[in-house]
Scaffold this motif. Sequence first.
Motif, PDB file in Angstrom:
ATOM      1  N   ALA A  16       1.447 -16.497   9.869  1.00 14.40           N
ATOM      2  CA  ALA A  16       0.468 -15.765  10.682  1.00 14.40           C
ATOM      3  C   ALA A  16       0.092 -14.439  10.034  1.00 14.40           C
ATOM      4  O   ALA A  16      -0.768 -13.719  10.559  1.00 14.40           O
ATOM      5  CB  ALA A  16       1.024 -15.522  12.084  1.00 14.40           C
ATOM      6  N   GLY A  17       0.736 -14.081   8.916  1.00 13.38           N
ATOM      7  CA  GLY A  17       0.355 -12.892   8.168  1.00 13.38           C
ATOM      8  C   GLY A  17       1.201 -11.659   8.426  1.00 13.38           C
ATOM      9  O   GLY A  17       0.855 -10.571   7.970  1.00 13.38           O
ATOM     10  N   PHE A  18       2.295 -11.798   9.147  1.00 10.44           N
ATOM     11  CA  PHE A  18       3.158 -10.649   9.406  1.00 10.44           C
ATOM     12  C   PHE A  18       3.940 -10.283   8.148  1.00 10.44           C
ATOM     13  O   PHE A  18       4.318 -11.152   7.359  1.00 10.44           O
ATOM     14  CB  PHE A  18       4.155 -10.960  10.528  1.00 10.44           C
ATOM     15  CG  PHE A  18       3.558 -10.943  11.907  1.00 10.44           C
ATOM     16  CD1 PHE A  18       3.578  -9.793  12.674  1.00 10.44           C
ATOM     17  CD2 PHE A  18       2.970 -12.083  12.431  1.00 10.44           C
ATOM     18  CE1 PHE A  18       3.040  -9.778  13.934  1.00 10.44           C
ATOM     19  CE2 PHE A  18       2.414 -12.086  13.689  1.00 10.44           C
ATOM     20  CZ  PHE A  18       2.460 -10.930  14.454  1.00 10.44           C
ATOM     21  N   SER A  19       4.214  -8.997   7.981  1.00 14.51           N
ATOM     22  CA  SER A  19       5.019  -8.537   6.848  1.00 14.51           C
ATOM     23  C   SER A  19       6.498  -8.761   7.158  1.00 14.51           C
ATOM     24  O   SER A  19       6.891  -8.976   8.312  1.00 14.51           O
ATOM     25  CB  SER A  19       4.779  -7.045   6.600  1.00 14.51           C
ATOM     26  OG  SER A  19       5.316  -6.281   7.671  1.00 14.51           O
ATOM     27  N   ASN A  20       7.321  -8.678   6.115  1.00 17.87           N
ATOM     28  CA  ASN A  20       8.763  -8.843   6.303  1.00 17.87           C
ATOM     29  C   ASN A  20       9.327  -7.801   7.266  1.00 17.87           C
ATOM     30  O   ASN A  20      10.161  -8.108   8.115  1.00 17.87           O
ATOM     31  CB  ASN A  20       9.497  -8.766   4.968  1.00 17.87           C
ATOM     32  CG  ASN A  20       9.225  -9.957   4.089  1.00 17.87           C
ATOM     33  OD1 ASN A  20       8.937 -11.048   4.568  1.00 17.87           O
ATOM     34  ND2 ASN A  20       9.308  -9.757   2.781  1.00 17.87           N
ATOM     35  N   SER A  21       8.864  -6.572   7.126  1.00 13.08           N
ATOM     36  CA  SER A  21       9.344  -5.501   8.005  1.00 13.08           C
ATOM     37  C   SER A  21       8.950  -5.754   9.452  1.00 13.08           C
ATOM     38  O   SER A  21       9.752  -5.547  10.369  1.00 13.08           O
ATOM     39  CB  SER A  21       8.794  -4.152   7.552  1.00 13.08           C
ATOM     40  OG  SER A  21       9.297  -3.825   6.282  1.00 13.08           O
ATOM     41  N   ALA A  22       7.717  -6.197   9.669  1.00 15.08           N
ATOM     42  CA  ALA A  22       7.248  -6.471  11.029  1.00 15.08           C
ATOM     43  C   ALA A  22       8.025  -7.634  11.647  1.00 15.08           C
ATOM     44  O   ALA A  22       8.388  -7.599  12.829  1.00 15.08           O
ATOM     45  CB  ALA A  22       5.758  -6.776  11.019  1.00 15.08           C
TER      46      ALA A  22
END
Length: 90
Positions: A16-22
């Motif tokens: 879905a495009g979330f970053s690792n941190s998010a």
Amino acid sequence: MEKFMIYNEIHQLRSAGFSNSAIAKKLKISRNRVINYGNMTPDDFCKFVLSLQNRSKKLDPYHEEIVSWLKEHPDLTGAQIFDWLERRRY
């Protein structure tokens, strides 16, 4: 079972495009776990989970002795057990 749910959620959020941190914040896990699980194929992840079930623990050789101490002294603390084990090594 929980690890499989986290693994699937990580891959869904990544797609879905979330970053690792998010992802780490959203799932309340470490960013390193997100990276590790995210880089694993489903087969690699299954092998990893199975390896966790079969690994030996540091206290396995002392299991019976620790259980007997706890049966004899139910109010024994972890620190006391640690001290007793340390005394046995020397």
